[in-house]
Enzyme design. Structure first.
Site, PDB file in Angstrom:
ATOM      1  N   TYR A   4       0.842  -1.206   0.000  1.00 53.25           N
ATOM      2  CA  TYR A   4       0.000   0.000   0.000  1.00 53.25           C
ATOM      3  C   TYR A   4       0.875   1.253   0.000  1.00 53.25           C
ATOM      4  O   TYR A   4       0.708   2.151  -0.830  1.00 53.25           O
ATOM      5  CB  TYR A   4      -0.918   0.001   1.227  1.00 53.25           C
ATOM      6  CG  TYR A   4      -1.599   1.333   1.492  1.00 53.25           C
ATOM      7  CD1 TYR A   4      -2.476   1.888   0.566  1.00 53.25           C
ATOM      8  CD2 TYR A   4      -1.362   2.036   2.677  1.00 53.25           C
ATOM      9  CE1 TYR A   4      -3.099   3.113   0.797  1.00 53.25           C
ATOM     10  CE2 TYR A   4      -1.977   3.258   2.924  1.00 53.25           C
ATOM     11  CZ  TYR A   4      -2.847   3.792   1.987  1.00 53.25           C
ATOM     12  OH  TYR A   4      -3.458   5.003   2.220  1.00 53.25           O
ATOM     13  N   ARG A  52      -9.541  -7.674  21.043  1.00 53.89           N
ATOM     14  CA  ARG A  52      -8.328  -8.320  20.526  1.00 53.89           C
ATOM     15  C   ARG A  52      -7.727  -7.428  19.447  1.00 53.89           C
ATOM     16  O   ARG A  52      -8.374  -7.098  18.464  1.00 53.89           O
ATOM     17  CB  ARG A  52      -8.669  -9.698  19.962  1.00 53.89           C
ATOM     18  CG  ARG A  52      -9.384 -10.584  20.971  1.00 53.89           C
ATOM     19  CD  ARG A  52      -9.766 -11.923  20.382  1.00 53.89           C
ATOM     20  NE  ARG A  52      -8.610 -12.809  20.265  1.00 53.89           N
ATOM     21  CZ  ARG A  52      -8.093 -13.502  21.264  1.00 53.89           C
ATOM     22  NH1 ARG A  52      -8.635 -13.422  22.474  1.00 53.89           N
ATOM     23  NH2 ARG A  52      -7.054 -14.274  21.078  1.00 53.89           N
TER      24      ARG A  52
END
Ligand SMILES: NC(=O)c1ccc[n+]([C@@H]2O[C@H](COP(=O)([O-])OP(=O)(O)OC[C@H]3O[C@@H](n4cnc5c(N)ncnc54)[C@H](O)[C@@H]3O)[C@@H](O)[C@H]2O)c1
Length: 339
Positions: A161, A217
């Protein structure tokens, strides 16, 4: 009213302005600001078979016709050229932006981000637009070698990216050097706020908190980021579009404040009024060489050149974002949680 760098007012009234990526998170916020200032907005939205218009649905529903919809794909040079014809200003935001997906499909990032930018720059050159504002990202810097990060910091492609955005930035700037295209590059640091997709860390955490999840998480908790509220980022785009000093240059848009992901999670738990603990999930860790450990902006150029400074403090922005996520649970089905 946008104030130009020389202190004069820049009037958007009646200007025809193309926004690519207009249905997205930052793009749709920019469209709202332009409509409020009287611009004639042409929204380039990614064609999808089911005719979704992302966060621009309100402009379809209200029937005022103040936003002209152009379905297309930035990889299609002809369609991009048709959309740019007759525009005063072009804001180019369309891009593939997820870092994890760029590990899987780097070619798609080159096609959309690099070739797409080439197509936009070619079209702006062909039609002689007053200004092209191209969108970069702080990810191009990689982990800060010096902090705060100014625009002269080296570029380090720690993900496909980032590499594709470096390529896109260079393509846009090359059109300035080679063809005198009036282009300026805005380089936002992490942006957050209402409408951001569940892909990003803040909405992901908030969506889980508002769904009653008691154990959040996350990947690594130690990296730091410089978070800018989305209306501040969009105002920065307008300020740079009005700033002649920025021609052929890059301008950082960031707050100059950093927070670790662990501390951010704690702030989001407080903002949401929920209770939860935070644990590191090894499955969410990025490859070690790809994790950008520190991003902190030097935003002095944006202030000196474009009279831009962020206004929304982080605590206030997180509260607004929390309220928005809480009232849009349908956008955050559990299967979409990913960091
Ligand atoms: N969100 C951030 O924290 C952040 C930070 C720095 C830079 N940026 C940059 O800001 C821009 C907007 O990002 P965002 O956060 O609003 O993400 P987003 O995913 O909401 O917006 C990207 C838009 O591009 C469109 N798009 C993708 N492929 C396309 C194609 N082939 N043709 C036409 N349109 C296409 C998408 O439909 C979407 O509307 C991007 O260029 C991104 O790199 C974002």
């Amino acid at each position: 009213m946008t104030i130009a760098h020389d202190g004069t007012a820049f009037d958007w009234t009646g200007r025809t302005v193309l926004v690519t990526g207009a249905e997205g998170f930052i793009g749709s916020t920019l469209v709202d600001l332009l409509v409020a200032r009287g611009a004639r907005v042409r929204a380039f939205v990614h064609y999808k078979p089911y005719a979704e218009k992302g966060h621009l649905k309100r402009y379809l529903a209200d029937g005022t016709g103040e936003v002209e919809m152009w379905a297309g794909d930035v990889r299609d040079a002809g369609r991009v050229s048709d959309a740019v014809a007759g525009c005063d200003t072009v804001f180019h935001l369309a891009a593939l932006i997820g870092i994890p997906y760029s590990y899987d499909s780097p070619g798609a990032y080159v096609q959309t981000n690099v070739t797409g930018t080439q197509n936009v720059a070619e079209a702006c050159r062909r039609w002689g637009v007053r200004r092209l504002v191209h969108t970069s990202t702080s990810e191009v810097y990689g982990t800060a070698l010096t902090a705060p990060i100014s625009e002269t910091h080296p570029l380090q492609p720690q993900s496909p990216y980032s590499a594709s955005k470096i390529g896109a930035d260079m393509m846009a700037l090359s059109f300035h050097h080679a063809f005198e295209l009036p282009v300026a590059v805005v380089r936002p640091f992490n942006t957050y706020g209402p409408r951001q997709s569940a892909r990003a860390v803040i909405p992901t955490i908030l969506a889980q908190l508002h769904a009653g999840v008691r154990e959040i998480r996350l990947g690594s908790l130690t990296p730091t980021r410089d978070f800018t509220y989305v209306t501040d980022t969009a105002e920065g785009f307008l300020a740079v579009a009005a700033c002649d000093r920025a021609l052929g240059e890059v301008v950082n848009l960031g707050t100059g404040q950093e927070i670790s992901i662990g501390d951010l999670a704690a702030a989001l738990i407080a903002a949401s009024g929920r209770e939860a603990s935070v644990v590191t999930d090894p499955a969410r860790l990025r490859p070690s060489g790809s994790e950008v450990e520190r991003l902190l902006s030097d935003n002095s150029r944006a202030l000196a050149w474009a009279s831009w400074a962020p206004r929304v403090p982080l605590a206030e922005g997180l509260r607004r974002t929390s309220d928005w996520v809480a009232t849009h649970p349908h956008l955050f089905a559990p299967a979409r949680y990913q960091v």
